[in-house]
Design a protein around this motif. Structure first.
Motif, PDB file in Angstrom:
ATOM      1  N   GLN A  97       0.842  -1.257  -0.046  1.00  0.00           N
ATOM      2  CA  GLN A  97      -0.083   0.066  -0.003  1.00  0.00           C
ATOM      3  C   GLN A  97       0.914   1.240  -0.043  1.00  0.00           C
ATOM      4  O   GLN A  97       0.524   2.186  -0.807  1.00  0.00           O
ATOM      5  CB  GLN A  97      -0.963   0.092   1.098  1.00  0.00           C
ATOM      6  N   TYR A  98       1.725   1.242   0.896  1.00  0.00           N
ATOM      7  CA  TYR A  98       2.636   2.531   1.061  1.00  0.00           C
ATOM      8  C   TYR A  98       4.177   2.507   0.193  1.00  0.00           C
ATOM      9  O   TYR A  98       4.918   3.306   0.589  1.00  0.00           O
ATOM     10  CB  TYR A  98       2.954   2.911   2.573  1.00  0.00           C
ATOM     11  N   SER A  99       4.403   1.259  -0.391  1.00  0.00           N
ATOM     12  CA  SER A  99       5.840   1.215  -0.996  1.00  0.00           C
ATOM     13  C   SER A  99       6.857   1.061  -0.012  1.00  0.00           C
ATOM     14  O   SER A  99       7.993   1.886  -0.422  1.00  0.00           O
ATOM     15  CB  SER A  99       5.965   2.183  -2.261  1.00  0.00           C
ATOM     16  N   PHE A 100       6.523   0.658   1.054  1.00  0.00           N
ATOM     17  CA  PHE A 100       7.846   0.403   2.025  1.00  0.00           C
ATOM     18  C   PHE A 100       8.684  -0.790   1.700  1.00  0.00           C
ATOM     19  O   PHE A 100       7.971  -1.813   1.369  1.00  0.00           O
ATOM     20  CB  PHE A 100       7.101   0.018   3.525  1.00  0.00           C
ATOM     21  N   PRO A 101       9.877  -0.700   2.031  1.00  0.00           N
ATOM     22  CA  PRO A 101      10.732  -1.844   1.626  1.00  0.00           C
ATOM     23  C   PRO A 101      10.428  -2.630   2.926  1.00  0.00           C
ATOM     24  O   PRO A 101      10.050  -2.409   3.947  1.00  0.00           O
ATOM     25  CB  PRO A 101      11.918  -1.392   1.615  1.00  0.00           C
ATOM     26  N   VAL A 102      10.754  -4.026   2.646  1.00  0.00           N
ATOM     27  CA  VAL A 102      10.205  -4.929   3.575  1.00  0.00           C
ATOM     28  C   VAL A 102      11.343  -6.066   3.714  1.00  0.00           C
ATOM     29  O   VAL A 102      12.025  -6.340   2.587  1.00  0.00           O
ATOM     30  CB  VAL A 102       8.883  -6.036   3.633  1.00  0.00           C
TER      31      VAL A 102
ATOM     32  N   LEU B 167       2.523 -17.035   1.207  1.00  0.00           N
ATOM     33  CA  LEU B 167       2.471 -16.469   2.494  1.00  0.00           C
ATOM     34  C   LEU B 167       2.379 -17.548   3.616  1.00  0.00           C
ATOM     35  O   LEU B 167       2.910 -17.082   4.697  1.00  0.00           O
ATOM     36  CB  LEU B 167       0.832 -15.678   2.477  1.00  0.00           C
ATOM     37  N   ALA B 168       2.322 -18.666   3.606  1.00  0.00           N
ATOM     38  CA  ALA B 168       2.331 -19.630   4.556  1.00  0.00           C
ATOM     39  C   ALA B 168       3.768 -19.926   4.716  1.00  0.00           C
ATOM     40  O   ALA B 168       4.161 -20.486   5.937  1.00  0.00           O
ATOM     41  CB  ALA B 168       1.748 -20.974   3.992  1.00  0.00           C
ATOM     42  N   ASP B 169       4.783 -19.550   4.020  1.00  0.00           N
ATOM     43  CA  ASP B 169       6.102 -19.909   4.315  1.00  0.00           C
ATOM     44  C   ASP B 169       6.862 -18.458   5.198  1.00  0.00           C
ATOM     45  O   ASP B 169       8.214 -18.928   5.490  1.00  0.00           O
ATOM     46  CB  ASP B 169       7.040 -20.041   2.923  1.00  0.00           C
ATOM     47  N   MET B 170       6.297 -17.528   5.365  1.00  0.00           N
ATOM     48  CA  MET B 170       6.797 -16.438   6.028  1.00  0.00           C
ATOM     49  C   MET B 170       6.960 -17.055   7.474  1.00  0.00           C
ATOM     50  O   MET B 170       6.214 -17.604   8.192  1.00  0.00           O
ATOM     51  CB  MET B 170       5.790 -15.157   6.263  1.00  0.00           C
ATOM     52  N   ILE B 171       8.255 -16.588   7.851  1.00  0.00           N
ATOM     53  CA  ILE B 171       8.643 -16.863   9.357  1.00  0.00           C
ATOM     54  C   ILE B 171       8.795 -15.765   9.935  1.00  0.00           C
ATOM     55  O   ILE B 171       8.448 -15.725  11.285  1.00  0.00           O
ATOM     56  CB  ILE B 171      10.142 -17.713   9.321  1.00  0.00           C
ATOM     57  N   HIS B 172       9.492 -14.605   9.471  1.00  0.00           N
ATOM     58  CA  HIS B 172       9.379 -13.529  10.222  1.00  0.00           C
ATOM     59  C   HIS B 172       9.518 -12.226   9.136  1.00  0.00           C
ATOM     60  O   HIS B 172       9.782 -12.280   7.781  1.00  0.00           O
ATOM     61  CB  HIS B 172      11.047 -13.336  10.654  1.00  0.00           C
ATOM     62  N   ALA B 173       8.961 -11.300   9.466  1.00  0.00           N
ATOM     63  CA  ALA B 173       8.642  -9.958   8.533  1.00  0.00           C
ATOM     64  C   ALA B 173       9.337  -8.667   9.188  1.00  0.00           C
ATOM     65  O   ALA B 173       8.864  -8.684  10.515  1.00  0.00           O
ATOM     66  CB  ALA B 173       7.513  -9.956   8.013  1.00  0.00           C
ATOM     67  N   GLU B 174       9.920  -7.943   8.663  1.00  0.00           N
ATOM     68  CA  GLU B 174      10.236  -6.480   9.214  1.00  0.00           C
ATOM     69  C   GLU B 174      10.236  -5.615   8.249  1.00  0.00           C
ATOM     70  O   GLU B 174      10.348  -5.721   7.079  1.00  0.00           O
ATOM     71  CB  GLU B 174      11.433  -6.533  10.042  1.00  0.00           C
ATOM     72  N   SER B 175       9.930  -4.213   8.787  1.00  0.00           N
ATOM     73  CA  SER B 175       9.962  -2.948   7.758  1.00  0.00           C
ATOM     74  C   SER B 175      11.086  -2.220   8.462  1.00  0.00           C
ATOM     75  O   SER B 175      10.989  -1.879   9.555  1.00  0.00           O
ATOM     76  CB  SER B 175       8.647  -2.598   7.533  1.00  0.00           C
ATOM     77  N   PRO B 176      12.038  -1.981   7.709  1.00  0.00           N
ATOM     78  CA  PRO B 176      13.088  -0.722   8.139  1.00  0.00           C
ATOM     79  C   PRO B 176      12.203   0.544   8.612  1.00  0.00           C
ATOM     80  O   PRO B 176      11.242   1.180   8.370  1.00  0.00           O
ATOM     81  CB  PRO B 176      14.170  -0.437   7.297  1.00  0.00           C
TER      82      PRO B 176
END
Length: 110
Positions: free
Chosen positions: A60-65, A101-110
């Motif tokens: 939505q906001y074009s943030f890097p992940v 999506l089911a394989d995501m373990i961790h997500a972060e956004s700087p």
């Protein structure tokens, strides 16, 4: 004293005199953190929602992940801006590549 990491075994030079039990615990913890050839971790509902929200905000906001994905063979990190999400089919797209999506373990956004 400057400590430097020994090559290969992942121990610190100043810790050469370690008990075998301590060494085993360190190696086990490193293997679990790296998630190489391990079992898929079980995440609670709150963590899954938090990761999905980060992926949605990137779209939505074009943030890097930076998303760590489950892979039994290697460490897989997906970094970039999410281009598409299909929650029904269960995938998201970064850099033209689709990831489950089911394989995501961790997500972060700087």
């Amino acid at each position: 004293m400057i400590r430097k990491k020994l090559e290969g075994n992942g121990l610190w030079e100043s810790s050469r005199m370690m008990l075998p039990e301590h060494k085993d615990q360190i190696l086990l913890r490193n293997k679990q953190e790296d998630n190489f050839q391990g079992h898929r971790p079980e995440l609670d509902e709150g963590e899954l929602e938090r990761m999905f929200r980060i992926v949605q905000n990137s779209l939505q906001y074009s943030f890097p992940v930076k998303v760590r994905m489950y892979d039994p063979q290697e460490m897989l990190i997906v970094a970039g801006i999410v281009e598409k999400i299909d929650p029904v089919a269960g995938w998201f797209q970064v850099g033209g590549d689709r990831f489950p999506l089911a394989d995501m373990i961790h997500a972060e956004s700087p």
